[in-house]
Scaffold this motif. Structure first.
Motif, PDB file in Angstrom:
ATOM      1  N   LYS A 169       5.180  11.491  -2.338  1.00 32.28           N
ATOM      2  CA  LYS A 169       6.536  11.011  -3.044  1.00 32.28           C
ATOM      3  C   LYS A 169       7.542  12.025  -2.300  1.00 32.28           C
ATOM      4  N   HIS A 170       7.058  13.445  -2.640  1.00 35.10           N
ATOM      5  CA  HIS A 170       8.105  14.229  -2.523  1.00 35.10           C
ATOM      6  C   HIS A 170       7.885  15.104  -1.012  1.00 35.10           C
ATOM      7  N   HIS A 171       6.961  14.955  -0.373  1.00 39.56           N
ATOM      8  CA  HIS A 171       6.713  15.752   0.674  1.00 39.56           C
ATOM      9  C   HIS A 171       6.870  15.035   2.094  1.00 39.56           C
ATOM     10  N   ILE A 172       6.178  13.767   2.267  1.00 42.12           N
ATOM     11  CA  ILE A 172       6.041  13.030   3.125  1.00 42.12           C
ATOM     12  C   ILE A 172       7.082  11.951   3.762  1.00 42.12           C
ATOM     13  N   ILE A 232     -13.075   4.362  -2.885  1.00 41.16           N
ATOM     14  CA  ILE A 232     -13.306   5.754  -3.194  1.00 41.16           C
ATOM     15  C   ILE A 232     -12.161   6.522  -3.175  1.00 41.16           C
ATOM     16  N   TRP A 233     -11.592   7.151  -4.077  1.00 45.38           N
ATOM     17  CA  TRP A 233     -10.373   7.941  -3.942  1.00 45.38           C
ATOM     18  C   TRP A 233     -10.633   9.423  -4.220  1.00 45.38           C
ATOM     19  N   GLU A 289       0.610  -1.263  -0.086  1.00 47.00           N
ATOM     20  CA  GLU A 289      -0.029   0.115  -0.058  1.00 47.00           C
ATOM     21  C   GLU A 289       0.819   1.277  -0.078  1.00 47.00           C
ATOM     22  N   LEU A 290       1.877   1.251   0.853  1.00 46.67           N
ATOM     23  CA  LEU A 290       2.676   2.361   0.809  1.00 46.67           C
ATOM     24  C   LEU A 290       3.507   2.453  -0.545  1.00 46.67           C
ATOM     25  N   SER A 291       3.908   1.396  -1.013  1.00 44.20           N
ATOM     26  CA  SER A 291       4.527   1.595  -2.361  1.00 44.20           C
ATOM     27  C   SER A 291       3.712   2.326  -3.707  1.00 44.20           C
ATOM     28  N   LEU A 292       2.315   1.785  -3.539  1.00 47.14           N
ATOM     29  CA  LEU A 292       1.476   2.335  -4.462  1.00 47.14           C
ATOM     30  C   LEU A 292       1.198   3.802  -4.329  1.00 47.14           C
ATOM     31  N   LEU A 293       1.584   4.429  -3.091  1.00 47.84           N
ATOM     32  CA  LEU A 293       1.481   5.739  -2.855  1.00 47.84           C
ATOM     33  C   LEU A 293       2.342   6.649  -3.641  1.00 47.84           C
ATOM     34  N   SER A 317      -5.675   0.865   3.404  1.00 43.72           N
ATOM     35  CA  SER A 317      -5.073   2.006   2.344  1.00 43.72           C
ATOM     36  C   SER A 317      -5.994   3.269   2.787  1.00 43.72           C
ATOM     37  N   HIS A 318      -7.421   2.968   3.017  1.00 40.81           N
ATOM     38  CA  HIS A 318      -8.031   4.362   3.402  1.00 40.81           C
ATOM     39  C   HIS A 318      -7.659   5.190   4.650  1.00 40.81           C
ATOM     40  N   LEU A 319      -7.371   4.333   5.538  1.00 40.49           N
ATOM     41  CA  LEU A 319      -6.566   4.754   6.804  1.00 40.49           C
ATOM     42  C   LEU A 319      -5.456   5.635   6.599  1.00 40.49           C
ATOM     43  N   ILE A 320      -4.459   5.038   5.734  1.00 39.96           N
ATOM     44  CA  ILE A 320      -3.176   5.558   5.397  1.00 39.96           C
ATOM     45  C   ILE A 320      -3.544   6.919   4.312  1.00 39.96           C
ATOM     46  N   GLN A 321      -4.432   6.782   3.513  1.00 43.48           N
ATOM     47  CA  GLN A 321      -4.771   8.039   2.781  1.00 43.48           C
ATOM     48  C   GLN A 321      -5.237   9.153   3.488  1.00 43.48           C
ATOM     49  N   ASN A 322      -6.248   8.873   4.692  1.00 45.41           N
ATOM     50  CA  ASN A 322      -6.718   9.663   5.438  1.00 45.41           C
ATOM     51  C   ASN A 322      -5.549  10.456   5.978  1.00 45.41           C
ATOM     52  N   ALA A 323      -4.680   9.758   6.603  1.00 50.50           N
ATOM     53  CA  ALA A 323      -3.348  10.423   7.241  1.00 50.50           C
ATOM     54  C   ALA A 323      -2.687  11.431   6.318  1.00 50.50           C
TER      55      ALA A 323
END
Length: 185
Positions: free
Chosen positions: A45-48, A184-185, A34-38, A73-79
């Protein structure tokens, strides 16, 4: 080379979609995917800055891969979204074993959750991140992961929010999730 690696992750995810029975879930590997897909997200990629702390002795859970994948993945995306307007942008993802449960921790250095929003968490369309966000991430996460006995807790203040998801070690689906189409993205 990076495109090739991303394609490999997407192919692996696609393989899981075709599986119609519960399967072993290796949470550390799933979170890595999930992290690699982000990395296609330029803000991510550039700020986190990502900090990972994965327990090597994590037991294997059992369930539908897509439920776990989308739920986490939704929890990670929320963060990630919570950090869009903050100076400090650090995401920590950790796994551990606590009291006969597998625990996933997702911590961000974002805007925090207001007292008003806390009363509405996990309800659909609840967001304090502006109009471009749907406010469905926490709702979807809970809908997908609750059938596995997952419990959610959080702590939040400006500059730091932590979500904990705990699964019983014998986690298995109590029913097949009917929420598969909740991406939902």
């Amino acid at each position: 080379e990076k495109l090739k690696a991303m394609l490999e992750v997407l192919i692996q995810k696609g393989i899981h979609e075709d599986q119609d029975a519960p399967q072993p879930i290796h949470l550390n590997d799933l979170l890595e995917e999930e992290l690699s897909l982000l990395h296609h997200n330029l803000f991510f990629k550039h700020h986190i800055k990502v900090v990972k702390s994965f327990s090597p002795q994590l037991p294997v859970l059992k369930g539908y891969y897509l439920d776990f994948s989308q739920g986490l993945s939704h929890l990670i995306q929320n963060a990630v979204e919570a950090m869009e307007e903050t100076l400090s942008k650090e995401l920590m993802v950790a796994t551990s074993i606590q009291d006969d449960q597998v625990q996933v921790m997702i911590r961000d250095t974002g805007c925090g959750i207001s007292e008003e929003m806390k009363r509405h968490l996990f309800k659909p369309f609840c967001t304090n991140k502006g109009e471009k966000h749907h406010g469905l991430g926490l709702f979807i996460s809970r809908e997908l992961l609750a059938p596995y006995g997952a419990t959610f807790s959080y702590s939040s203040r400006p500059g730091e929010t932590t979500f904990l998801v705990r699964f019983p070690i014998e986690a298995g689906p109590r029913r097949r999730s009917s929420s598969r189409s909740l991406m939902i993205w």
